[in-house]
Motif scaffolding. Structure first.
Motif, short mmCIF file in Angstrom:
data_model
loop_
_atom_site.label_atom_id
_atom_site.label_comp_id
_atom_site.label_asym_id
_atom_site.label_seq_id
_atom_site.Cartn_x
_atom_site.Cartn_y
_atom_site.Cartn_z
N GLY A 141 -0.35 16.95 32.41
CA GLY A 141 -1.65 16.58 32.96
C GLY A 141 -1.52 15.55 34.07
O GLY A 141 -0.48 14.91 34.24
N TYR A 148 -1.95 17.18 26.87
CA TYR A 148 -3.05 18.03 26.41
C TYR A 148 -2.89 18.19 24.89
O TYR A 148 -2.18 19.08 24.42
N HIS A 290 -9.65 22.58 27.35
CA HIS A 290 -8.48 22.60 28.24
C HIS A 290 -8.39 21.35 29.11
O HIS A 290 -7.97 21.42 30.27
N VAL A 292 -7.26 16.95 28.94
CA VAL A 292 -6.49 15.99 28.16
C VAL A 292 -7.39 15.20 27.21
O VAL A 292 -6.91 14.52 26.30
#
Length: 336
Positions: A141, A148, A290, A292
């Motif tokens: 990320g 994630y 989808h 973090v």
């Protein structure tokens, strides 16, 4: 003499009635105790333990082919062993290991589905599979938080698989149950597709897939929704079994998202198995999907626990062979 005889008969009748009442009361009480005992098989503390472990930073986002998903695989294996599940088919361990090339990438990846089996009693040659995917998007990320964690997607579902494995191990099952944690879902249903290639689909009477069960649905508390509701009578069986529980199951309200074909249930549904996905998340407004920010702290433990309990109750007649869902209807959707 006759008066004495009649009196004795009357007295015996009264005693008999009192005894019958006591037996009935005892039966009702024991039934309630049994129900309560069963309810404790799925508790929020166990749910929280599984969820927070699988969605922890230590798992590094559980991307297929990484050390992070290996840690998650070991955790699931250890839980299957603790519960007392057997291995699937001719596998020596709970792992169904295979290689694949992802759609985006040139290098081959080695990964594994984790599968445990609870053999049935009177109908052990008929199978029900309870599944969720344990992979997610990894740790690439942007920003300070790069992981994630995939708490809702789909550590919540795997938590359900583990809790249901322990539940049915204790209460029993007439049909054989497979408990599967699939890999590679985020890369295109890779793990469940691989699994489907090696089975006799005609022996599978139902597929119960759990996906993102950690948030209050748009229908309100004590509800969930089911993908592909109209494609078999699976959902109606669940609804029937949930009558009087205070929990309701609704058809998928997000049909424009084509969710029936976007989770692991699709791999078995394409083989004709009435395989559907339970979810609670209002996917159209979920800001953590989808991202973090999909962390364990954002989820509702009560929602997860009650949903798992509802799945246990709702699928009970299928697990025990009293109900058999109609085969799934795909029609022209087979091309999707």
């Amino acid at each position: 003499m006759n008066r004495i005889y009649i009196t004795l008969i009357a007295l015996a009748f009264i005693i008999s009635c009192d005894s019958a009442k006591n037996v009935t009361k005892t039966h009702v009480a024991s039934t309630k105790i049994e129900v309560l005992r069963n309810a404790f098989f799925i508790d929020s503390l166990t749910v929280k333990k599984h969820l927070y472990t699988l969605a922890s930073d230590e798992m590094e986002g559980r991307k297929s082919g990484t050390p992070g998903i290996e840690k998650a695989a070991k955790y699931i294996e250890n839980e299957f062993k603790r519960i007392g599940l057997s291995t699937f088919d001719d596998l020596e361990t709970y792992r169904q290991t295979f290689n694949f090339k992802p759609r985006k990438g040139k290098e081959e990846i080695t990964s594994a589905n984790i599968i445990g089996v609870l053999e049935g009693k009177s109908k052990k040659d008929e199978y029900v599979i309870i599944s969720a995917h344990y992979d997610h998007l990894g740790n690439e990320g942007k920003g300070d938080d790069k992981i994630y964690n995939g708490a809702n997607d789909d550590a919540s579902g795997v938590t359900g698989v583990l809790a249901l494995a322990e539940y049915f191990k204790k209460v029993g099952n007439e049909r054989t149950i497979l408990f599967a944690a699939f890999t590679g879902e985020e890369m295109g249903l890779i793990g469940s597709t691989h699994f489907g290639k090696g089975i006799d689909a005609s022996k599978f009477v139902a597929g119960i897939n759990l996906e993102m069960i950690g948030k209050v649905p748009s229908f309100g508390p004590n509800t969930a929704w089911l993908t592909g509701f109209e494609r078999s009578d699976f959902g109606k069986i669940i609804q029937k079994n949930l009558v009087g529980t205070g929990y309701q199951l609704f058809p998928d309200p997000y049909t424009n998202f084509n969710l029936f074909f976007r989770s692991d249930n699709a791999s078995l549904a394409r083989l004709g198995v009435p395989s559907h996905t339970f979810s609670t998340t209002p996917i159209d407004v979920d800001k953590d999907y989808h991202q973090v920010s999909d962390e364990a702290e954002t989820l509702n433990m009560t929602v997860i626990t009650q949903t798992i309990q509802a799945v246990a109750k709702g699928t009970e007649s299928i697990i025990n062979g009293k109900d058999t869902p109609t085969r799934v209807l795909l029609e022209d959707d087979k091309k999707q």
